[in-house]
Design a protein around this motif. Sequence first.
Motif, PDB file in Angstrom:
ATOM      1  N   PHE A 101       2.186  25.042  54.479  1.00  0.00           N
ATOM      2  CA  PHE A 101       1.899  26.236  53.694  1.00  0.00           C
ATOM      3  C   PHE A 101       2.976  26.499  52.656  1.00  0.00           C
ATOM      4  CE2 PHE A 101       4.989  28.139  56.466  1.00  0.00           C
ATOM      5  CZ  PHE A 101       5.476  29.246  55.771  1.00  0.00           C
ATOM      6  N   CYS A 102       4.189  25.980  52.887  1.00  0.00           N
ATOM      7  CA  CYS A 102       5.288  26.213  51.947  1.00  0.00           C
ATOM      8  C   CYS A 102       5.033  25.601  50.575  1.00  0.00           C
ATOM      9  CB  CYS A 102       6.600  25.679  52.524  1.00  0.00           C
ATOM     10  SG  CYS A 102       7.301  26.706  53.845  1.00  0.00           S
ATOM     11  N   PHE A 191      11.915  31.873  56.957  1.00  0.00           N
ATOM     12  CA  PHE A 191      13.197  31.176  57.062  1.00  0.00           C
ATOM     13  C   PHE A 191      13.148  30.181  58.215  1.00  0.00           C
ATOM     14  CE2 PHE A 191      17.442  30.926  59.039  1.00  0.00           C
ATOM     15  CZ  PHE A 191      18.177  30.434  57.972  1.00  0.00           C
ATOM     16  N   PHE A 192      13.737  28.992  57.999  1.00  0.00           N
ATOM     17  CA  PHE A 192      13.720  27.929  59.009  1.00  0.00           C
ATOM     18  C   PHE A 192      15.135  27.374  59.205  1.00  0.00           C
ATOM     19  CE2 PHE A 192       9.600  28.158  56.994  1.00  0.00           C
ATOM     20  CZ  PHE A 192       8.732  28.188  58.070  1.00  0.00           C
ATOM     21  N   ASP A 193      15.555  27.283  60.478  1.00  0.00           N
ATOM     22  CA  ASP A 193      16.908  26.835  60.800  1.00  0.00           C
ATOM     23  C   ASP A 193      16.910  26.244  62.206  1.00  0.00           C
ATOM     24  OD1 ASP A 193      19.851  26.953  61.534  1.00  0.00           O
ATOM     25  OD2 ASP A 193      19.986  28.014  59.617  1.00  0.00           O
ATOM     26  N   ASP A 194      17.794  25.289  62.431  1.00  0.00           N
ATOM     27  CA  ASP A 194      17.871  24.653  63.752  1.00  0.00           C
ATOM     28  C   ASP A 194      18.741  25.404  64.738  1.00  0.00           C
ATOM     29  OD1 ASP A 194      19.975  23.673  61.884  1.00  0.00           O
ATOM     30  OD2 ASP A 194      20.723  22.662  63.674  1.00  0.00           O
ATOM     31  N   GLN A 211      13.032  28.937  64.570  1.00  0.00           N
ATOM     32  CA  GLN A 211      13.942  27.849  64.940  1.00  0.00           C
ATOM     33  C   GLN A 211      13.147  26.544  64.997  1.00  0.00           C
ATOM     34  OE1 GLN A 211      15.823  28.293  68.764  1.00  0.00           O
ATOM     35  NE2 GLN A 211      17.395  26.757  68.333  1.00  0.00           N
ATOM     36  N   ILE A 212      13.758  25.476  64.478  1.00  0.00           N
ATOM     37  CA  ILE A 212      13.054  24.195  64.427  1.00  0.00           C
ATOM     38  C   ILE A 212      13.914  23.101  65.085  1.00  0.00           C
ATOM     39  CG2 ILE A 212      11.587  24.728  62.466  1.00  0.00           C
ATOM     40  CD1 ILE A 212      14.903  22.832  62.159  1.00  0.00           C
ATOM     41  N   SER A 213      13.399  21.877  65.075  1.00  0.00           N
ATOM     42  CA  SER A 213      14.010  20.744  65.783  1.00  0.00           C
ATOM     43  C   SER A 213      14.156  21.079  67.258  1.00  0.00           C
ATOM     44  CB  SER A 213      15.374  20.363  65.186  1.00  0.00           C
ATOM     45  OG  SER A 213      15.798  19.100  65.666  1.00  0.00           O
ATOM     46  N   CYS A 214      13.096  21.647  67.805  1.00  0.00           N
ATOM     47  CA  CYS A 214      13.131  22.120  69.190  1.00  0.00           C
ATOM     48  C   CYS A 214      13.037  20.980  70.211  1.00  0.00           C
ATOM     49  CB  CYS A 214      12.002  23.116  69.427  1.00  0.00           C
ATOM     50  SG  CYS A 214      12.188  24.655  68.498  1.00  0.00           S
ATOM     51  N   VAL A 237       6.763  18.654  60.567  1.00  0.00           N
ATOM     52  CA  VAL A 237       5.684  19.352  59.870  1.00  0.00           C
ATOM     53  C   VAL A 237       4.985  20.384  60.763  1.00  0.00           C
ATOM     54  CG1 VAL A 237       3.389  19.041  58.849  1.00  0.00           C
ATOM     55  CG2 VAL A 237       5.285  17.581  58.123  1.00  0.00           C
ATOM     56  N   PRO A 238       4.651  20.063  62.035  1.00  0.00           N
ATOM     57  CA  PRO A 238       3.963  21.060  62.865  1.00  0.00           C
ATOM     58  C   PRO A 238       4.792  22.316  63.140  1.00  0.00           C
ATOM     59  CG  PRO A 238       3.670  18.862  63.776  1.00  0.00           C
ATOM     60  CD  PRO A 238       4.720  18.741  62.714  1.00  0.00           C
ATOM     61  N   GLU A 239       6.126  22.222  62.982  1.00  0.00           N
ATOM     62  CA  GLU A 239       6.968  23.389  63.248  1.00  0.00           C
ATOM     63  C   GLU A 239       6.972  24.384  62.084  1.00  0.00           C
ATOM     64  OE1 GLU A 239      10.595  22.123  66.136  1.00  0.00           O
ATOM     65  OE2 GLU A 239      10.608  21.141  64.174  1.00  0.00           O
ATOM     66  N   VAL A 240       6.623  23.935  60.908  1.00  0.00           N
ATOM     67  CA  VAL A 240       6.704  24.795  59.731  1.00  0.00           C
ATOM     68  C   VAL A 240       5.358  25.474  59.511  1.00  0.00           C
ATOM     69  CG1 VAL A 240       7.216  24.889  57.254  1.00  0.00           C
ATOM     70  CG2 VAL A 240       8.506  23.346  58.748  1.00  0.00           C
ATOM     71  N   VAL A 241       5.225  26.628  60.117  1.00  0.00           N
ATOM     72  CA  VAL A 241       3.982  27.398  60.075  1.00  0.00           C
ATOM     73  C   VAL A 241       4.273  28.819  59.601  1.00  0.00           C
ATOM     74  CG1 VAL A 241       2.802  26.035  61.839  1.00  0.00           C
ATOM     75  CG2 VAL A 241       4.253  27.949  62.532  1.00  0.00           C
TER      76      VAL A 241
END
Length: 249
Positions: A101-102, A191-194, A211-214, A237-241
């Motif tokens: 979506f970004c 916002f996206f961050d590990d 939070q990503i890279s889970c 990609v699936p984490e960025v929603v």
Amino acid sequence: AKQQSTSRWRIVAGIAATIGIGALAWPGSHGLLRASAAEAVEEFALKPCLCVFDIDRTLTGKQGWAEKCPENLEVDGVQDTAYGQGTLLLSDFAQNMCHTFCSHCYHGIVTAGQASGDGSGERAEILRRLGGTKHTRSDWWQDVAFNPDAEVRSSLVLQAKDGMKQEAVKSMLKWWKSDQHVDIKYEDVHFFDDVRANVEGFQGTGFNARQISCDVRGVVEWDGMFDGQVGGCGATVPEVVADKGVKLC
């Protein structure tokens, strides 16, 4: 009336190009703008959104982990000086931002690192993966020197203080509105961050943060630090929603 219609179409086409929809058929020609694309253009024009990313272990993976992170891409000849240093390893998401979506939003960076310094290949590669100035409206990497009260004057922010990145995003929105004439609401910022603490800082702000890279976390980097605290392969990609609220691993 015909001139007004032509001007309006040019505006729509320009917005479509900005958000990456691609070539649009001229009204009355052999094709028409698809409904889904038209809706995306209208929403972007009336309610713009902003995706803001950390860099290290969000847009990148741990250097040397190409085999451990098969969806990542090692960029030959480009150095990444973060943590233990090595060759830049782009995360799955960094390579495929256009499939999320970004792709229909503006883009920004708020990171604690330096993206390998002035004029680095890493900065050039990251900006290219963000979609260039079409999406960022700036190519100036602003170093705020870990000062959460610094006035942000770019969409590319370096050395933002961990746990206080939300303050940089707040200031960035003022820049988008005053300098770029783009009024982005808090609820339309993602916002996206590990790092967990960086995402937790967004609680109660009205922003959305994830939070990503889970699934794959990093190991000890140096001096016994960061074991499991930072990402391993970076964002997928699936984490960025576009979920609302603050989401942790």
